[in-house]
Design a protein around this motif. Sequence first.
Motif, PDB file in Angstrom:
ATOM      1  N   ARG A 281      -2.259  -4.723   6.183  1.00 34.69           N
ATOM      2  CA  ARG A 281      -3.150  -5.845   5.883  1.00 34.69           C
ATOM      3  C   ARG A 281      -3.834  -5.641   4.536  1.00 34.69           C
ATOM      4  NH1 ARG A 281      -7.052  -5.406   9.809  1.00 34.69           N
ATOM      5  NH2 ARG A 281      -8.263  -4.243   8.300  1.00 34.69           N
ATOM      6  N   ASP A 282      -4.331  -4.419   4.310  1.00 40.65           N
ATOM      7  CA  ASP A 282      -5.009  -4.122   3.041  1.00 40.65           C
ATOM      8  C   ASP A 282      -4.051  -4.246   1.863  1.00 40.65           C
ATOM      9  OD1 ASP A 282      -7.286  -3.695   4.514  1.00 40.65           O
ATOM     10  OD2 ASP A 282      -7.227  -1.502   4.334  1.00 40.65           O
TER      11      ASP A 282
ATOM     12  N   MET B  93      -1.429  -6.191   1.707  1.00 43.15           N
ATOM     13  CA  MET B  93      -1.149  -7.618   1.505  1.00 43.15           C
ATOM     14  C   MET B  93      -2.296  -8.267   0.737  1.00 43.15           C
ATOM     15  SD  MET B  93       0.602  -8.675   5.137  1.00 43.15           S
ATOM     16  CE  MET B  93       0.355 -10.398   4.827  1.00 43.15           C
ATOM     17  N   HIS B  94      -3.521  -7.942   1.098  1.00 46.24           N
ATOM     18  CA  HIS B  94      -4.680  -8.505   0.398  1.00 46.24           C
ATOM     19  C   HIS B  94      -4.721  -8.044  -1.048  1.00 46.24           C
ATOM     20  CE1 HIS B  94      -6.240 -10.512   3.845  1.00 46.24           C
ATOM     21  NE2 HIS B  94      -6.490  -9.408   4.514  1.00 46.24           N
TER      22      HIS B  94
ATOM     23  N   GLU C 248      -2.163  -9.988  -2.993  1.00 47.71           N
ATOM     24  CA  GLU C 248      -2.612 -11.362  -3.186  1.00 47.71           C
ATOM     25  C   GLU C 248      -3.605 -11.441  -4.332  1.00 47.71           C
ATOM     26  OE1 GLU C 248      -4.196 -12.639   0.531  1.00 47.71           O
ATOM     27  OE2 GLU C 248      -2.235 -12.785   1.497  1.00 47.71           O
ATOM     28  N   GLU C 249      -4.528 -10.460  -4.376  1.00 47.10           N
ATOM     29  CA  GLU C 249      -5.513 -10.431  -5.437  1.00 47.10           C
ATOM     30  C   GLU C 249      -4.849 -10.254  -6.794  1.00 47.10           C
ATOM     31  OE1 GLU C 249      -8.404  -7.470  -4.523  1.00 47.10           O
ATOM     32  OE2 GLU C 249      -8.933  -8.414  -2.614  1.00 47.10           O
TER      33      GLU C 249
END
Length: 161
Positions: free
Chosen positions: A149-150, A152-153, A156-157
């Motif tokens: 999850r981290d 992926m974030h 995205e950033e």
Amino acid sequence: MVKISRKVEYALMALKHMDAQLSDHLTSTKGLCDQLQLSFEVVAKVMQSLNAAGILRSEQGAHGGYRIARPLDQVSLHEINEAVLGPLQFAYCLHRDSVRCHLTGSCNIISPVVTISKRIEELFRELRVAELLGVDEPVEAEIRTRHLRDRMHASEELVWK
């Protein structure tokens, strides 16, 4: 506070990987690094240190590599740590060669620090590598999910900036 160094982590990762192989299988540093996505330079030094400590045995040649030299239930976390990092040191005032803390003259917690150090060293001596590598913590899946999850974030950033 107390952290396991990256080199000790790599040593444990290598031993877990090698322990899962057939007993006559030789593990190359490059193959290990490719499979586990580890830094070759660091792992090469770790493997050499484990070999020098008698935890691994190396075989030279075109198809050479490493194998575990003795059962992992006879190898302690303390031995791994000493092999790849040298003597355990938990505080500046406990350095084996000299006192390196400028507060030693006025420090009022030397005895508690010595007690903590002794307890941690005792734990490291008691913990067997086979015991550590045989543990399947339920929280492992949660940690992997959080990591994905981290990541992926983070990607995205990077895309939107």
